[in-house]
Design a protein around this motif. Structure first.
Motif, short mmCIF file in Angstrom:
data_model
loop_
_atom_site.label_atom_id
_atom_site.label_comp_id
_atom_site.label_asym_id
_atom_site.label_seq_id
_atom_site.Cartn_x
_atom_site.Cartn_y
_atom_site.Cartn_z
N PRO A 88 14.11 4.52 8.05
CA PRO A 88 13.92 5.37 6.87
C PRO A 88 12.86 4.76 5.95
O PRO A 88 12.74 3.53 5.88
N VAL A 89 12.10 5.61 5.29
CA VAL A 89 10.99 5.16 4.45
C VAL A 89 11.08 5.82 3.07
O VAL A 89 11.36 7.01 2.96
N ILE A 90 10.82 5.02 2.04
CA ILE A 90 10.67 5.55 0.69
C ILE A 90 9.22 5.36 0.28
O ILE A 90 8.69 4.25 0.34
N LEU A 91 8.59 6.46 -0.13
CA LEU A 91 7.23 6.41 -0.69
C LEU A 91 7.37 6.60 -2.19
O LEU A 91 7.81 7.65 -2.65
N ASN A 92 6.98 5.58 -2.95
CA ASN A 92 7.04 5.68 -4.41
C ASN A 92 5.62 5.64 -4.95
O ASN A 92 4.90 4.66 -4.78
N GLU A 122 5.20 1.12 -1.86
CA GLU A 122 4.82 1.39 -3.24
C GLU A 122 3.35 1.79 -3.26
O GLU A 122 2.47 0.96 -3.07
N VAL A 123 3.07 3.08 -3.46
CA VAL A 123 1.70 3.60 -3.41
C VAL A 123 1.16 3.66 -4.83
O VAL A 123 1.59 4.48 -5.64
N ASN A 124 0.20 2.78 -5.13
CA ASN A 124 -0.40 2.80 -6.45
C ASN A 124 -1.39 3.94 -6.55
O ASN A 124 -2.18 4.18 -5.64
N ALA A 125 -1.37 4.62 -7.68
CA ALA A 125 -2.20 5.80 -7.88
C ALA A 125 -3.54 5.45 -8.50
O ALA A 125 -3.67 5.37 -9.72
N GLN A 126 -4.51 5.17 -7.66
CA GLN A 126 -5.92 5.10 -8.03
C GLN A 126 -6.27 4.02 -9.06
O GLN A 126 -7.00 4.27 -10.01
N GLU A 127 -5.73 2.83 -8.84
CA GLU A 127 -6.11 1.69 -9.66
C GLU A 127 -6.63 0.59 -8.75
O GLU A 127 -6.44 0.63 -7.54
N VAL A 128 -7.29 -0.40 -9.33
CA VAL A 128 -7.86 -1.49 -8.56
C VAL A 128 -6.89 -2.67 -8.52
O VAL A 128 -6.00 -2.79 -9.37
N LEU A 129 -7.08 -3.53 -7.54
CA LEU A 129 -6.16 -4.65 -7.33
C LEU A 129 -6.06 -5.55 -8.56
O LEU A 129 -4.99 -6.06 -8.87
N GLU A 130 -7.14 -5.72 -9.28
CA GLU A 130 -7.13 -6.57 -10.48
C GLU A 130 -6.16 -6.05 -11.54
O GLU A 130 -5.64 -6.82 -12.34
N VAL A 131 -5.92 -4.75 -11.54
CA VAL A 131 -4.97 -4.14 -12.47
C VAL A 131 -3.55 -4.14 -11.88
O VAL A 131 -2.56 -4.34 -12.58
N ILE A 132 -3.48 -3.93 -10.57
CA ILE A 132 -2.19 -3.82 -9.88
C ILE A 132 -1.47 -5.17 -9.81
O ILE A 132 -0.25 -5.25 -10.01
N ARG A 133 -2.21 -6.24 -9.51
CA ARG A 133 -1.60 -7.55 -9.26
C ARG A 133 -0.73 -8.05 -10.43
O ARG A 133 0.41 -8.49 -10.20
N ALA A 161 2.55 14.19 -10.74
CA ALA A 161 3.21 13.45 -11.83
C ALA A 161 3.58 12.04 -11.37
O ALA A 161 3.86 11.82 -10.20
N MET A 162 3.56 11.12 -12.31
CA MET A 162 3.98 9.75 -12.04
C MET A 162 5.27 9.48 -12.81
O MET A 162 5.35 9.83 -13.98
N PRO A 163 6.24 8.85 -12.21
CA PRO A 163 6.32 8.53 -10.78
C PRO A 163 6.80 9.73 -9.97
O PRO A 163 7.44 10.63 -10.51
N THR A 164 6.48 9.73 -8.69
CA THR A 164 7.03 10.68 -7.74
C THR A 164 7.47 9.88 -6.52
O THR A 164 6.75 9.00 -6.06
N THR A 165 8.66 10.21 -6.00
CA THR A 165 9.21 9.46 -4.88
C THR A 165 9.63 10.41 -3.78
O THR A 165 10.25 11.44 -4.06
N LEU A 166 9.26 10.07 -2.54
CA LEU A 166 9.67 10.84 -1.38
C LEU A 166 10.57 9.98 -0.51
O LEU A 166 10.30 8.80 -0.32
N PHE A 167 11.61 10.62 0.03
CA PHE A 167 12.59 9.93 0.86
C PHE A 167 12.50 10.53 2.27
O PHE A 167 12.78 11.72 2.46
N ILE A 168 12.09 9.70 3.23
CA ILE A 168 11.78 10.15 4.58
C ILE A 168 12.77 9.52 5.56
O ILE A 168 12.96 8.29 5.54
N ASP A 169 13.38 10.33 6.40
CA ASP A 169 14.35 9.80 7.34
C ASP A 169 13.67 9.12 8.53
O ASP A 169 12.44 9.12 8.64
#
Length: 197
Positions: A88-92, A122-133, A161-169
């Protein structure tokens, strides 16, 4: 002169043939595939970068197959969503500027650190690693934090919208989609739902 002209025509013909040939589109990934137990350990699980996605913007809903996409680490190893079938996978989808994302992130970290068999991406929405880290450091995020600077996965899943989460079996079917803040109890309930399928 006649020989030069003939040679020139032959080469022009070959170049036109190559240019007009249909492109190869076998959609095979360009990485060495790895599975969750082999994901790198540590902050952001190494911050893999989104490499490709299948398709364009869509409103992906419950009961539909989750569209595929790939993410790759610096060493050339990677995974795609279909390679995670059987788990199972969660996409956040989240961003550092998002207050509700900040509020719910400890719950995702807690679920990941509990050793659940659910793969959390954890899918970051369009930011760069320097901001994400720094955000990942603050919350101790050791699950894969996907760097999606251009928003390919966000667009693929029609996330607005942020956040959005999908739950995949484990079969790759979306069992739930939640836009907005998740409480710990809600996250646990949705995780149990996809584990039961």
């Amino acid at each position: 002169m006649k020989r030069l002209r003939t040679t020139l025509f032959v080469w022009v013909g070959i170049l036109l043939l190559i240019a007009c040939s249909p492109a190869q589109s076998d959609n095979s990934p360009t990485f060495v595939p790895i599975q969750p137990p082999l994901f790198p350990e540590g902050l952001g699980a190494g911050f893999p970068v989104v490499q490709m996605s299948d398709g364009s913007a869509s409103d992906v809903g419950v009961g539909q197959a989750a569209p595929n996409f790939a993410f790759v680490w610096d060493d050339g190893r990677g995974a795609d969503l279909t390679s995670l079938r059987g788990k199972p996978v969660i996409l956040n989808f989240w961003a550092t500027w998002c207050g509700p994302c900040r509020a719910e992130m400890p719950e995702f970290v807690k679920l990941h650190d509990a050793g659940s068999d659910v793969v959390i991406l954890e899918v970051n929405a369009q930011e760069v690693l320097e901001v994400i880290r720094p955000f990942a450091e603050e919350f101790g995020m050791r699950m894969p934090v996907l760097v999606d600077e251009v928003g390919a996965v966000r667009q693929l899943y029609g996330v607005r919208a942020m956040p959005t989460t999908l739950f995949i079996d484990a079969k790759g079917i979306i069992q739930a989609r939640w836009a907005g803040l998740l409480t710990g109890d809600q996250l646990d309930q949705f995780a149990a739902l996809i584990q039961a399928k």
